[in-house]
Design a protein around this motif. Structure first.
Motif, PDB file in Angstrom:
ATOM      1  N   ALA A  52       0.837  -1.207   0.000  1.00 19.33           N
ATOM      2  CA  ALA A  52       0.000   0.000   0.000  1.00 19.33           C
ATOM      3  C   ALA A  52       0.869   1.252   0.000  1.00 19.33           C
ATOM      4  CB  ALA A  52      -0.930  -0.009   1.206  1.00 19.33           C
ATOM      5  N   LEU A  53       1.951   1.219   0.802  1.00 19.32           N
ATOM      6  CA  LEU A  53       2.844   2.387   0.832  1.00 19.32           C
ATOM      7  C   LEU A  53       3.523   2.596  -0.515  1.00 19.32           C
ATOM      8  CD1 LEU A  53       4.437   2.064   4.360  1.00 19.32           C
ATOM      9  CD2 LEU A  53       2.767   3.696   3.564  1.00 19.32           C
ATOM     10  N   LEU A  54       3.976   1.494  -1.136  1.00 19.66           N
ATOM     11  CA  LEU A  54       4.624   1.621  -2.446  1.00 19.66           C
ATOM     12  C   LEU A  54       3.648   2.198  -3.463  1.00 19.66           C
ATOM     13  CD1 LEU A  54       6.767  -1.529  -3.159  1.00 19.66           C
ATOM     14  CD2 LEU A  54       7.503   0.803  -2.982  1.00 19.66           C
ATOM     15  N   PHE A  55       2.391   1.748  -3.393  1.00 24.05           N
ATOM     16  CA  PHE A  55       1.410   2.242  -4.358  1.00 24.05           C
ATOM     17  C   PHE A  55       1.195   3.734  -4.191  1.00 24.05           C
ATOM     18  CE2 PHE A  55      -2.796   3.104  -5.939  1.00 24.05           C
ATOM     19  CZ  PHE A  55      -2.782   2.448  -7.138  1.00 24.05           C
ATOM     20  N   SER A  56       1.097   4.203  -2.923  1.00 22.92           N
ATOM     21  CA  SER A  56       0.826   5.633  -2.777  1.00 22.92           C
ATOM     22  C   SER A  56       2.059   6.458  -3.129  1.00 22.92           C
ATOM     23  CB  SER A  56       0.312   5.951  -1.381  1.00 22.92           C
ATOM     24  OG  SER A  56       0.901   5.131  -0.447  1.00 22.92           O
ATOM     25  N   ILE A  57       3.260   5.893  -2.924  1.00 21.35           N
ATOM     26  CA  ILE A  57       4.452   6.608  -3.384  1.00 21.35           C
ATOM     27  C   ILE A  57       4.427   6.733  -4.912  1.00 21.35           C
ATOM     28  CG2 ILE A  57       6.950   6.428  -3.586  1.00 21.35           C
ATOM     29  CD1 ILE A  57       6.968   5.223  -0.828  1.00 21.35           C
ATOM     30  N   VAL A 109       1.723   6.838  -6.730  1.00 16.82           N
ATOM     31  CA  VAL A 109       0.718   7.854  -7.064  1.00 16.82           C
ATOM     32  C   VAL A 109       1.318   9.248  -6.954  1.00 16.82           C
ATOM     33  CG1 VAL A 109      -1.400   8.919  -6.237  1.00 16.82           C
ATOM     34  CG2 VAL A 109      -1.288   6.481  -6.481  1.00 16.82           C
ATOM     35  N   TYR A 110       2.073   9.467  -5.879  1.00 17.31           N
ATOM     36  CA  TYR A 110       2.719  10.776  -5.716  1.00 17.31           C
ATOM     37  C   TYR A 110       3.659  11.077  -6.881  1.00 17.31           C
ATOM     38  CZ  TYR A 110       5.924  14.299  -4.053  1.00 17.31           C
ATOM     39  OH  TYR A 110       6.698  15.418  -3.962  1.00 17.31           O
ATOM     40  N   GLY A 111       4.440  10.059  -7.273  1.00 18.86           N
ATOM     41  CA  GLY A 111       5.391  10.284  -8.363  1.00 18.86           C
ATOM     42  C   GLY A 111       4.691  10.603  -9.676  1.00 18.86           C
ATOM     43  N   VAL A 113      10.554   0.773   0.541  1.00 20.12           N
ATOM     44  CA  VAL A 113       9.762   1.998   0.638  1.00 20.12           C
ATOM     45  C   VAL A 113      10.666   3.225   0.670  1.00 20.12           C
ATOM     46  CG1 VAL A 113       8.221   3.266   2.156  1.00 20.12           C
ATOM     47  CG2 VAL A 113       7.779   0.897   1.683  1.00 20.12           C
ATOM     48  N   ALA A 149      12.001   3.844  -2.767  1.00 19.78           N
ATOM     49  CA  ALA A 149      10.924   4.345  -3.632  1.00 19.78           C
ATOM     50  C   ALA A 149      10.677   5.824  -3.356  1.00 19.78           C
ATOM     51  CB  ALA A 149       9.649   3.542  -3.408  1.00 19.78           C
ATOM     52  N   VAL A 185      11.029   9.099  -6.110  1.00 23.86           N
ATOM     53  CA  VAL A 185      10.101  10.162  -6.483  1.00 23.86           C
ATOM     54  C   VAL A 185      10.512  11.517  -5.930  1.00 23.86           C
ATOM     55  CG1 VAL A 185       8.146   8.631  -6.747  1.00 23.86           C
ATOM     56  CG2 VAL A 185       8.591   9.673  -4.550  1.00 23.86           C
ATOM     57  N   ALA A 234      -0.316  16.805  -5.128  1.00 21.41           N
ATOM     58  CA  ALA A 234       0.075  15.404  -5.274  1.00 21.41           C
ATOM     59  C   ALA A 234       0.401  14.783  -3.927  1.00 21.41           C
ATOM     60  CB  ALA A 234       1.275  15.307  -6.207  1.00 21.41           C
ATOM     61  N   ALA A 235       1.074  15.558  -3.066  1.00 22.09           N
ATOM     62  CA  ALA A 235       1.401  15.029  -1.743  1.00 22.09           C
ATOM     63  C   ALA A 235       0.142  14.761  -0.935  1.00 22.09           C
ATOM     64  CB  ALA A 235       2.310  16.014  -1.008  1.00 22.09           C
ATOM     65  N   ALA A 289      -1.488  11.624  -2.313  1.00 24.87           N
ATOM     66  CA  ALA A 289      -0.740  10.414  -1.982  1.00 24.87           C
ATOM     67  C   ALA A 289      -0.898  10.056  -0.509  1.00 24.87           C
ATOM     68  CB  ALA A 289       0.733  10.613  -2.327  1.00 24.87           C
ATOM     69  N   THR A 345      -4.310   8.613  -0.032  1.00 23.86           N
ATOM     70  CA  THR A 345      -4.352   7.234  -0.525  1.00 23.86           C
ATOM     71  C   THR A 345      -3.680   6.282   0.454  1.00 23.86           C
ATOM     72  OG1 THR A 345      -4.107   8.196  -2.703  1.00 23.86           O
ATOM     73  CG2 THR A 345      -3.870   5.836  -2.539  1.00 23.86           C
ATOM     74  N   ALA A 346      -2.515   6.702   0.957  1.00 24.22           N
ATOM     75  CA  ALA A 346      -1.791   5.833   1.880  1.00 24.22           C
ATOM     76  C   ALA A 346      -2.594   5.600   3.149  1.00 24.22           C
ATOM     77  CB  ALA A 346      -0.432   6.458   2.219  1.00 24.22           C
ATOM     78  N   LEU A 360      -5.626   3.283   2.335  1.00 25.04           N
ATOM     79  CA  LEU A 360      -5.236   1.903   2.026  1.00 25.04           C
ATOM     80  C   LEU A 360      -4.692   1.192   3.256  1.00 25.04           C
ATOM     81  CD1 LEU A 360      -3.608   2.025  -1.491  1.00 25.04           C
ATOM     82  CD2 LEU A 360      -5.701   0.945  -0.801  1.00 25.04           C
ATOM     83  N   VAL A 361      -3.813   1.865   3.999  1.00 27.12           N
ATOM     84  CA  VAL A 361      -3.205   1.199   5.151  1.00 27.12           C
ATOM     85  C   VAL A 361      -4.256   0.898   6.214  1.00 27.12           C
ATOM     86  CG1 VAL A 361      -1.584   1.549   7.042  1.00 27.12           C
ATOM     87  CG2 VAL A 361      -0.898   2.068   4.724  1.00 27.12           C
TER      88      VAL A 361
END
Lengths: 152, 178
Positions: free
Chosen positions: A11-16, A18-20, B25, B28, B32, B104-105, B108, B111-112, B115-116
């Motif tokens: 989930a964290l990778l996915f939202s990162i 999305v941000y990118g 993480v 990643a 970005v 965007a932040a 994101a 979303t995080a 989802l979490v």
């Protein structure tokens, strides 16, 4: 292994990702963020395959399929980006605004580099000012005129 | 499924997976946020490598090696070629982020959080005991060629189409019919 751990990491990778996708300007960086999102999905698939003990191994087989599709997607995406760069000398997403109506302040500067069809090798920086297409050869101008006549 | 042990006594596999997940993480995030284009691609290698380690911990060996071969080997090399061919600036560049970065932040982080929260709430009691051998090349190969033959063949056609499409797109002497 608690299933929560891989699920939270993905989930964290996915939202990162999305941000990118939303925050980056360079098209190649956007492609990298898309890859991050695909990898989040892959981690989820593998974790759930291990958890559910699928007899068909659906999760891991689908992970392999996703990896293959990602490879095809990156190949096509990079070809598109290179064609874009060949035509407009930029991969900056914020400057590729052809689908938008020209605003009052911009005097068509965003539209012009497209009209003069640049073929063959790179010709240096794109014409950016208004009427940039007119500085091209006469053939290019007539071509763009016929093309605009076709599209209208 | 089996009874889940407590979260307070993690096994060695869980500790290794959590460390690898933290590496993935973190790299990643660097992908970005870094200001150098080439470094983003190299941090992507770190992220994919850590994920491949996570697959290994989850007993998906074959997927892990495919991940190393295709993602780290092919896709990152392709991305580096793309960076090189578009004459991207090497070194620090300030304008890699667009102006909608705060929005965007916000998106994101939202979303995080969603989802979490959902994932923790949904899978709090789920526990998957790890047994080796489930993801070996033999198992996956027999599964693909017994149960997944049709998607496999469709994927090979897709790869062929993508290959031809990339060639047509990137060659300049192929023109459409006027």
């Amino acid at each position: 292994m608690h299933v929560v751990y891989p699920a939270v990491v993905s989930a964290l990778l996915f939202s990162i990702g999305v941000y990118g996708v939303l925050a980056r300007r360079n098209t190649i960086l956007v492609l990298m963020s898309v890859e991050l999102m695909l990898n989040a999905v892959n981690l989820n698939l593998v974790a759930f395959d291990v958890w559910l003990r699928d007899r068909l191994h659906g999760g891991q087989v689908l992970t392999l399929f996703v990896i293959v599709i990602a490879a095809a997607e990156v190949g096509l995406g990079l070809a598109i980006i290179l064609a874009l760069y060949r035509n407009r000398q930029t991969v900056d997403l914020d400057r590729l605004r052809d689908l938008a109506e020209p605003t009052g302040t911009g005097d068509g500067a965003a539209r012009d580099p497209v009209r003069g069809p640049l073929r063959g090798p790179l010709r240096g920086p794109a014409p950016t000012g208004s009427g940039g297409a007119l500085t091209d050869s006469g053939q290019a101008v007539s071509e763009s005129a016929t093309r605009s006549g076709e599209t209208s | 499924m089996t009874e889940a042990p407590s979260y307070l006594s993690p096994t060695g596999q869980e500790i290794v997976f959590l460390l690898l997940g933290a590496v993935a993480v973190g790299s990643a995030l660097l992908v970005v946020t870094t200001r150098q284009l080439v470094h983003a691609a190299l941090w992507l290698v770190v992220c994919f490598g850590a994920l491949a380690g996570g697959y290994l911990v989850l007993t998906a060996e074959f997927v892990a090696w495919v991940q190393v071969l295709i993602y780290v080997g092919a896709i990152v090399a392709l991305l580096l070629f793309g960076i090189m061919l578009t004459r991207a600036p090497i070194g620090r560049t300030a304008d890699l982020d667009s102006r909608n970065r705060p929005a965007a932040a916000v998106v994101a982080v939202a979303t995080a959080v969603v989802l979490v929260t959902v994932v923790i709430d949904g899978f709090r009691t789920a526990y998957a005991p790890l047994e080796p051998g489930g993801g070996s090349a033999k198992e996956l190969g027999s599964s693909i060629f017994r149960n997944w033959v049709l998607p496999f063949e469709a994927l090979s056609v897709l790869l062929l189409a993508a290959l031809i499409g990339a060639i047509v797109l990137s060659r300049t002497d192929i023109r459409g019919r006027d």
